[in-house]
Scaffold this motif. Structure first.
Motif: not given
Length: 471
Positions: A120-130, A311-326
Motif C-alpha cells: 500500500r502507498q503512503g507509509t515509510p518502512d517502519a523498521s527504518s525509524f532512526p 509533516s514527518v509522516s513520510k520522512s520519519l513516521s506517521p506515528a509521531l503526529r507532527l506537521g506544520w503549516m507555513v
C-alpha cells in the motif's frame, strides 16, 4: 450530598450493568440528567434501550418520583430519549454514543485483511525509524528544555521547532518564512480541519486524483470540491474558475506522479493574485526525489498566496503526529484562534525532540539514507516489471514512495481482486478518482515500495508480478 449509585441491570437488560452517579452540587435532578446523558454518550446506554419506570428508578436512587419524571421529560425534549405509551421510555435511536463509529468500524476492505505482502502507498518502512538518533535527540531535548515547556502548550507550537523548521524548509524546500508564520499541527488532515471552514470558505478546487479521505473530511466541513483535470504536466490550472482556493500536490502529484510544470506554477500564482485566492500546497513527500534535485516549493514564489503544509509522516513516521503549516501573515491569528488557547494535539516533548533532530543534522542524515534506500527499492520494482511484465508501463517513479502501474483497459478490477486472493495489499488507481472528474479514467495500480521490510521486499515483488494481467 452523599454519592448514590444504582445498578439497574435487572430492569435495563440482563447484559447491561449501568451505574448512575447522581452526586454533585447542582441538585439531584440536574445530576440525574447529566448522568443519563453521559451514559448515552459513552455507550453504556445504547439506542433503543428501555429505561426503568419512574417509580423504580426513584426508589433505587432514593429521590422523589417527580425528580426522575422531570429528568426524563427534559431528555425527551432534547432528543436523548423517546417515550411511547405501552413501550416505556427508551434511548433515542439517533442518540449515537460518543465514538461509536470508531468502536464499531465499517467492514474492512479486502486488502486490509490477511495480506502477506503490504504494497500500500503512503507509509515509510517502519523498521527504518532512526531509534537511536531519535532517542538521543529526545534525551537532549528534555535535558535542555526550560521548565515552562512542561506547562500548557503554545497553540502555535514550540518556538524551538518553529525556528528549526524555518531554517530547514528554507534550505531544503525553498520556503520563505519566519518562525512567527509557522503553526504546528498533527498532520495534513489536522491542517485541513483548522483551515476549513473557519479560515477558508467556499468551493475548493482539487486535483481529479487524490486521497478520498481528504475529500471526505472537506465534505464533512461542508466544503464542496471541484476537480481539475490532470495530464503529464500536472493539474490543468488553466481550468480554475470562480473558486477562491485550490489544493495541489505540486512536487509530486498524488497519486499519478510528476511535478507541476514550471509554467503552471507561475500560472496558478497569477490566478491567486488576480482572484485574491490562496493555494494549499501539500508537500507530502517533497524530500524524496531520485533522478535530480528535489523540486522546490511553490510557496517560495509568493508566500502571501500559498499555505505550505508538510509533516514527518513520510520522512520519519506517521506515528509521531507532527506537521506544520507555513501561513500567509493574514491567516496566522485566525488559525490560532481556531486551534485554541492551548496545544491540544502535538505533544511538546515530541516537538522539542524533532527540533533537536533537525538542528543536530540527524534529520538530514536520515532523509539522505532513506532516499538511497527507497531509490534502490524503486529500481528493483522497475527491473522486476521489465523482466516479468514488460507490457506494464510504470509511471510516477521519479520521486515519492509509490509507483503507478498502467494496466490494459478493463483489467484494474480483476487485478485488485487477484491481489486480494494472493495476499497482496495494494490500491487500484480508481480508488483515488474524484467522483465528479470528467477526464479519462485509465486503469492502473498504485504500488507502494516503501512499506515492506527489506528482507520481505523480494517476495512482495514476486507476488505482485503474479497478479498482473498478461500481455
Amino acid at each position: 450530598m452523599a454519592e448514590t449509585w444504582v445498578n439497574s441491570a435487572e430492569r435495563i437488560g440482563a447484559d447491561l450493568h449501568l451505574q448512575l452517579d447522581v452526586a454533585g452540587s447542582g441538585g439531584r435532578r440536574a445530576a440525574l440528567i447529566g448522568a443519563l446523558r453521559e451514559a448515552v454518550r459513552s455507550g453504556r446506554l445504547t439506542p433503543g434501550t428501555r429505561l426503568p419506570p419512574y417509580r423504580s428508578l426513584a426508589a433505587d436512587l432514593g429521590v422523589a418520583r417527580n425528580t426522575v419524571a422531570e429528568a426524563y421529560a427534559e431528555l425527551i425534549a432534547e432528543g436523548w430519549l423517546t417515550a411511547r405509551q405501552g413501550s416505556g421510555t427508551r434511548v433515542a435511536e439517533r442518540a449515537e454514543p460518543l465514538g461509536a463509529r470508531a468502536r464499531v468500524p465499517k467492514k474492512a476492505p479486502p486488502r486490509a485483511r490477511g495480506a502477506r505482502h503490504d504494497l500500500r502507498q503512503g507509509t515509510p518502512d517502519a523498521s527504518s525509524f532512526p531509534r537511536t538518533a531519535w532517542l538521543a535527540s529526545y534525551r537532549r531535548a528534555l535535558q535542555q528544555a526550560p521548565n515552562e515547556a512542561f506547562g500548557p502548550g503554545d497553540p502555535a507550537g514550540r518556538v524551538e521547532l518553529r525556528h528549526a523548521l524555518a531554517e530547514y524548509l528554507a534550505r531544503a524546500r525553498g520556503v520563505r518564512t519566519e518562525p512567527g508564520r509557522i503553526v504546528i499541527c498533527s498532520g495534513f488532515a489536522h491542517a485541513l480541519r483548522l483551515l476549513f471552514p473557519a479560515v477558508l470558505r467556499g468551493p475548493l478546487a482539487v486535483e481529479s486524483y487524490g486521497l478520498g479521505f481528504h475529500r471526505e473530511l472537506l465534505a464533512a466541513a461542508s466544503v464542496r470540491t471541484v476537480p481539475l483535470p490532470l495530464d503529464e504536466d500536472g493539474a490543468q490550472v488553466g481550468e480554475l474558475g470562480r473558486e477562491r482556493a485550490v489544493l495541489l500536490t505540486p512536487a509530486h502529484q498524488f497519486p499519478t506522479g510528476g511535478p507541476l510544470h514550471p509554467e503552471r506554477r507561475a500560472a496558478v500564482i497569477d490566478w491567486a493574485r488576480a482572484r485574491g485566492g490562496v493555494i494549499l500546497e501539500d508537500d507530502y513527500d517533497g524530500e524524496f526525489r531520485y533522478d535530480r534535485k528535489p523540486v522546490g516549493a511553490v510557496q517560495g514564489l509568493d508566500p502571501e498566496r500559498v499555505i505550505h503544509i508538510g509533516s514527518v509522516s513520510k520522512s520519519l513516521s506517521p506515528a509521531l503526529r507532527l506537521g506544520w503549516m507555513v501561513l500567509p501573515e493574514r491567516y496566522v491569528d485566525a488559525v490560532l484562534a481556531v486551534k485554541g488557547e492551548r496545544e491540544a494535539w502535538a505533544g511538546v516533548p515530541d516537538q522539542l525532540a524533532l527540533a533537536d533532530f533537525i538542528v543536530s543534522g540527524s534529520y538530514d542524515r536520515h532523509v539522505r539514507r532513506m532516499r538511497q534506500r527507497y531509490r534502490g527499492r524503486r529500481d528493483r520494482l522497475v527491473a522486476a516489471l521489465a523482466a516479468r511484465a514488460p507490457h506494464i508501463e510504470v509511471t510516477g517513479v521519479a520521486a515519492g514512495l509509490h509507483a503507478v502501474l498502467r494496466l490494459p483497459p478493463g483489467t484494474e478490477r480483476s487485478a485488485v481482486k487477484a491481489a486480494v486472493w494472493q495476499g497482496v495489499a495494494l490500491d487500484g488507481l480508481g480508488e483515488f478518482r474524484h467522483r465528479e472528474a470528467v477526464m479519462p479514467a485509465p486503469d492502473g495500480l498504485v504500488v507502494g515500495y516503501a512499506t515492506p521490510a527489506e528482507h520481505a521486499y523480494g517476495a512482495a515483488l514476486e507476488a505482485l508480478c503474479g497478479v498482473l494481467p498478461p500481455g
